[in-house]
Design a protein around this motif. Structure first.
Motif, PDB file in Angstrom:
ATOM      1  N   PRO A 187     -59.778  83.815  -5.780  1.00  0.00           N
ATOM      2  CA  PRO A 187     -60.342  84.091  -4.679  1.00  0.00           C
ATOM      3  C   PRO A 187     -61.778  83.915  -4.445  1.00  0.00           C
ATOM      4  O   PRO A 187     -62.442  83.853  -3.034  1.00  0.00           O
ATOM      5  N   ASP A 188     -62.603  83.832  -5.379  1.00  0.00           N
ATOM      6  CA  ASP A 188     -64.079  83.971  -5.271  1.00  0.00           C
ATOM      7  C   ASP A 188     -64.558  82.501  -4.551  1.00  0.00           C
ATOM      8  O   ASP A 188     -65.118  82.270  -3.835  1.00  0.00           O
ATOM      9  N   LEU A 189     -63.826  81.388  -5.384  1.00  0.00           N
ATOM     10  CA  LEU A 189     -63.974  79.948  -4.966  1.00  0.00           C
ATOM     11  C   LEU A 189     -63.527  79.807  -3.683  1.00  0.00           C
ATOM     12  O   LEU A 189     -64.054  78.845  -2.780  1.00  0.00           O
ATOM     13  N   GLU A 190     -62.458  80.521  -3.223  1.00  0.00           N
ATOM     14  CA  GLU A 190     -61.944  80.477  -1.763  1.00  0.00           C
ATOM     15  C   GLU A 190     -62.596  81.093  -0.863  1.00  0.00           C
ATOM     16  O   GLU A 190     -62.726  80.276   0.325  1.00  0.00           O
ATOM     17  N   GLY A 191     -63.227  82.085  -1.038  1.00  0.00           N
ATOM     18  CA  GLY A 191     -63.726  82.857   0.021  1.00  0.00           C
ATOM     19  C   GLY A 191     -65.242  83.110  -0.122  1.00  0.00           C
ATOM     20  O   GLY A 191     -65.650  83.996   0.987  1.00  0.00           O
ATOM     21  N   PHE A 192     -65.871  83.220  -1.130  1.00  0.00           N
ATOM     22  CA  PHE A 192     -67.013  83.675  -1.239  1.00  0.00           C
ATOM     23  C   PHE A 192     -68.078  82.740  -1.670  1.00  0.00           C
ATOM     24  O   PHE A 192     -69.516  83.153  -1.895  1.00  0.00           O
ATOM     25  N   HIS A 193     -67.963  81.749  -1.628  1.00  0.00           N
ATOM     26  CA  HIS A 193     -69.190  80.586  -2.119  1.00  0.00           C
ATOM     27  C   HIS A 193     -69.315  79.479  -1.056  1.00  0.00           C
ATOM     28  O   HIS A 193     -69.637  78.350  -1.443  1.00  0.00           O
TER      29      HIS A 193
END
Length: 336
Positions: free
Chosen positions: A276-282
């Protein structure tokens, strides 16, 4: 076997675990060296308990600190105490205590930020860096992250804003440590789409936003492992760990010092398809932007098994294999 040790740095007591390399390491291990494993939240050194013996068996000395605020390390009350300079100096203090000069840093979640900050502030101490899931730390924009999170939280639940409010999460989660940890681990895994928590309205608590989790054991997490997590967070509470969220503006401001600088240290990156970090926060397509943040991108590798954010737990064997591939390249091509 792992040894538990402590070092004091400027009044902050830091706990860490050390594992020595196997007497007869695997033949692919290459030159000996030291690997420092840097965890995130809600974790502590124990999140690496499967990886530590695998790296030691391959001939590497392993150091796994508890970042300040978490585990058995001290938890300063001032958010300024969680600035990049402070946490980087913690890493150096642990390395100095063990006589480790140039080390390989493996960073996950908040630990990736610590690893990248160390590359910027003390590049001479870092042989190479392996990032897991978090590819870089953003310093772009004119709005501080806590202000930006508050703006987003006016539209839907956002854990960054929820955690940033002093006293709120501590009160909500007190006595419910196991429930929270189980549900957040499940939500971050490939078995759930984490960004669905954003469907909950502003003002929701995290427990209201998180999905119900199936009973343990899971295919990737045992009851006994969750027992360890629960016991540690029941002992420490969440006030110390959540300082990392409340210090986000402090870190953002400090990183302005090297905003226009790229990481000069050889960089390796490992990710999972459902993170989810790669999907939503970068931002959009973050993997295409690695060259903007790192001078020397050596490897970018995806694990083959399905996994969410917690790749080292969800897909342990694949993660270990890819980490060891990176370390073999480091041993062969990056001087110790």
């Amino acid at each position: 076997m792992s040894d538990h040790r402590h070092v004091d740095r400027d009044g902050v007591r830091l706990h860490y675990v050390v594992a020595e390399p196997a007497p007869e390491p695997a033949p692919t291990a290459g030159s000996p060296g030291t690997v420092v494993l840097l965890h995130g939240f809600p974790h502590f050194w124990f999140t690496w308990h499967r990886m530590i013996p695998a790296l030691a068996a391959a001939g590497w000395r392993v150091i796994a600190p508890d970042l300040r605020g978490m585990g058995r390390s001290a938890a300063p009350a001032d958010v300024e105490a969680y600035s990049p300079r402070e946490v980087v100096d913690d890493v150096l203090a642990v390395c100095d205590a063990e006589g480790a000069g140039r080390v390989v840093l493996v960073g996950f979640d908040f630990g990736a930020g610590v690893a990248y900050d160390t590359c910027h502030l003390e590049p001479g101490r870092v042989r190479s860096v392996i990032g897991m899931e978090n590819p870089f730390m953003g310093t772009a924009g004119t709005v501080p992250p806590l202000e930006g999170s508050a703006m987003m939280a006016e539209k839907h639940f956002l854990h960054l804003h929820y955690f940033s409010q002093p006293g709120v999460a501590e009160a909500d989660l007190a006595g419910r440590e196991r429930e929270f940890l189980t549900r957040v681990f499940y939500a971050l895994s490939a078995d759930y789409h984490y960004l669905d928590v954003w469907q909950h309205p502003p003002g929701s608590t995290y427990l209201e936003a998180l999905p119900e989790a199936p009973p343990l054991p899971w295919r990737w997490l045992s009851v006994e492992e969750m027992d360890v997590y629960e016991a540690e967070y029941a002992r420490t509470g969440f006030a110390g760990p959540l300082q990392w969220y409340r210090a986000m503006d402090v870190s953002w401001s400090a990183r302005k010092e090297f905003k226009r600088q790229t990481n000069p240290v050889p960089f390796y990156f490992l990710y999972s398809e459902h993170d989810p970090d790669l999907e939503g926060f970068h931002g959009r397509d973050p993997l295409s932007k690695l060259g903007r943040h790192h001078d020397d991108v050596r490897m970018v590798r995806a694990i083959s098994s399905p996994a969410g954010h917690l790749m080292h737990l969800e897909a342990t064997e694949d993660t270990h294999r890819e980490i060891l591939t990176c370390l073999a390249d480091i041993a062969a091509s990056v001087p110790a």
